[in-house]
Design an enzyme around this catalytic site. Structure first.
Site, PDB file in Angstrom:
ATOM      1  N   SER A  11      11.435  -0.067 -10.222  1.00  0.00           N
ATOM      2  CA  SER A  11      11.019   1.213  -9.668  1.00  0.00           C
ATOM      3  C   SER A  11      10.468   2.122 -10.764  1.00  0.00           C
ATOM      4  O   SER A  11       9.502   1.792 -11.427  1.00  0.00           O
ATOM      5  CB  SER A  11      12.185   1.860  -8.924  1.00  0.00           C
ATOM      6  OG  SER A  11      11.784   3.041  -8.267  1.00  0.00           O
ATOM      7  N   ASP A  26       7.140   1.470  -8.098  1.00  0.00           N
ATOM      8  CA  ASP A  26       6.936   0.468  -7.052  1.00  0.00           C
ATOM      9  C   ASP A  26       6.309   1.067  -5.807  1.00  0.00           C
ATOM     10  O   ASP A  26       6.213   0.413  -4.769  1.00  0.00           O
ATOM     11  CB  ASP A  26       8.243  -0.243  -6.715  1.00  0.00           C
ATOM     12  CG  ASP A  26       9.354   0.695  -6.271  1.00  0.00           C
ATOM     13  OD1 ASP A  26       9.261   1.905  -6.564  1.00  0.00           O
ATOM     14  OD2 ASP A  26      10.323   0.230  -5.648  1.00  0.00           O
TER      15      ASP A  26
END
Length: 472
Positions: A105, A256
């Protein structure tokens, strides 16, 4: 038999996150793949898993390792290659398969990790399978992975065009007024998905959008700034570009691309709660038009304006704990049309109850492009109160710090709620304010959020709470 490793610092409550080559190695990834097969996939009666990855250099090796672990246990693998996390959720939903997204992420370049889901993008968290994955993976690292009689197969499949078309089917931007949009992808997956969804990169018709790209080149070393829009420092370039180009809006995606942040035409950051209210009202109106009573989930850190405005519009607003596994579970249980969090995760019933930064961005673009006002005016009514934002404090004794805060406000006739941390509220009477204090799961931190009807009251309550937390 070797010693059983402790994976608690790697496999956390919601996902897998660690430093590549240290806590997260290819051997560990292979064990996690095999453990996912045995703890979740096979007990669910599944035989095939879809895997995707973000742009980090360690991604291909970790995807191969996870796939090897799954195949060792007889599970077939569909490798969709580069994708955003919501791209993986889309594949899990339309293919009706469990999924593994290899990503860290918004974390820095040294990190990687995994987000796991069941078929139809259903969350896998601590109490819904991830704890079992942790335990089985530790066993496999100690004792080896038992091989299935027939090893699973692996195939590759490109899902980007299908993902783009699916999102376009949910929000129609074709009739919008022309908009100039600056997008900061932070060298991460937004640079891959934005051209496909908002442009013509996937072969879809051109939209009335002029996209001005910032840092679309995929580079997991993040040479320009970290892919973490929650940090105001990472929005500075976007804010400057919006003002420089006279843009209607700026969008920033995290690593992401499952979260989206917006900047208005003045370069001012849009609160996530304002987007929750805007999109929640759009989705609620659609439900009401269909003769259904809409339910919208919001976490307890969201502005009080969110439930007030949704309720006034005829929706049922349901308060939830912070965290995607709680939001997704509540949405599925209540068949909620939409859910929003203060961290800019936005969830959609029509997207398998999963979060999608791109879909949230499309809703904001649709709302902006369907009328003539600038974004600041469009959203002004959705941010009527003064908020502190999340403030972290390092404390040695979390319980003692929370007790000091409760004592500080005891004389103000507060309402106390312990759904997630402790929420102290004076919203039932003047002056209206509330605070929430929550302990971090992994660090000796207390997180403070505060909101009040008036800025001076927010500052008073914020400062008093911080002084009590820090024992000043």
């Amino acid at each position: 038999m070797t010693s059983r490793p402790d994976l608690s610092s790697l496999i956390k409550s919601y996902d897998v996150r660690g430093i590549v080559g240290d806590t997260l190695t290819v051997d560990v990834a292979r064990a996690i793949g095999a453990a996912f097969a045995d703890a979740v996939v096979l007990p669910d009666g599944e035989s095939e898993v879809v895997i995707g990855r973000d742009m980090r250099d360690s991604g291909p090796g970790l995807v191969a390792a996870v796939g090897d672990g799954l195949r060792d246990r007889g599970v077939d693998v569909i490798d969709i290659g580069l994708c955003s996390t919501d791209g993986l959720y889309h594949a899990s939903g339309v293919l009706e398969r469990p999924g593994v997204m290899v990503t860290a992420s918004h974390n820095p370049a040294a990190y990687n990790g995994m987000k796991l889901c069941r078929s139809l993008a259903r969350a896998v968290g601590e109490n819904t399978g991830l704890g079992d994955v942790r335990s089985v993976a530790a066993d496999y690292l100690a004792d080896g992975i038992p091989l299935a009689p027939v090893r699973g197969r692996a195939v590759e499949r490109d899902m980007l065009a299908d993902y783009a078309a699916f999102l376009r089917s949910l929000v129609d931007l074709s009739a919008n007024r022309p908009l100039r949009v600056v997008v900061d992808a932070a060298n991460a997956m937004g640079g891959y998905t934005v051209p496909a969804v908002l442009g013509t990169g996937a072969g879809l018709p051109e939209l009335p959008l002029e996209i001005i790209p910032l840092y679309f080149e995929l580079d997991g070393t993040f040479p320009n700034h970290e892919a973490n829009p929650l940090d105001p420092a990472n929005l500075v370039d976007l804010q400057a570009a919006v003002r420089e180009h006279g843009a209607d809006i700026g969008l920033a995606f995290d690593g992401d691309a499952d979260r989206c942040f917006a900047v208005d035409e003045r370069g001012e950051v849009v609160p996530a709660s304002a987007i929750t209210a805007l999109v929640g009202l759009r989705e609620s109106a659609r439900e009401l038009d269909a003769g259904r009573t809409p339910t919208v989930i919001h976490n307890l850190i969201s502005s009080r304006a969110v439930p007030e405005q949704l309720s006034a519009a005829g929706a049922t607003a349901v308060r939830s704990r912070v965290g995607h596994s709680y939001i997704k579970a509540e949405m599925a249980r209540l068949n909620a049309v939409f859910g929003g969090e203060h961290s800019a995760h936005f969830y959609f019933r029509d997207f398998f109850f999963a979060d999608s930064g791109m879909l949230a961005a499309m809703h904001v673009l649709a709302a902006l492009g369907s009328q003539d006002r600038p974004l600041s005016a469009l959203l002004e009514s959705h941010s009527p109160y003064a908020a502190s934002g999340e403030i972290n404090s390092t404390v040695e004794d979390v319980a003692a710090a929370i007790a000091r805060v409760r004592t500080e406000f005891d004389h103000e006739s507060i309402e106390v709620d312990e759904m997630d941390g402790v929420t102290l509220s004076h919203w039932h009477a003047e002056p209206r304010w509330w605070i929430n204090i929550r302990a971090s799961n992994t660090e000796p931190l207390l997180r403070l959020n505060c909101e009040a009807a008036e800025p001076h009251e927010m500052e008073r309550v914020r400062d008093a709470a911080l002084a009590a937390i820090r024992n000043d």
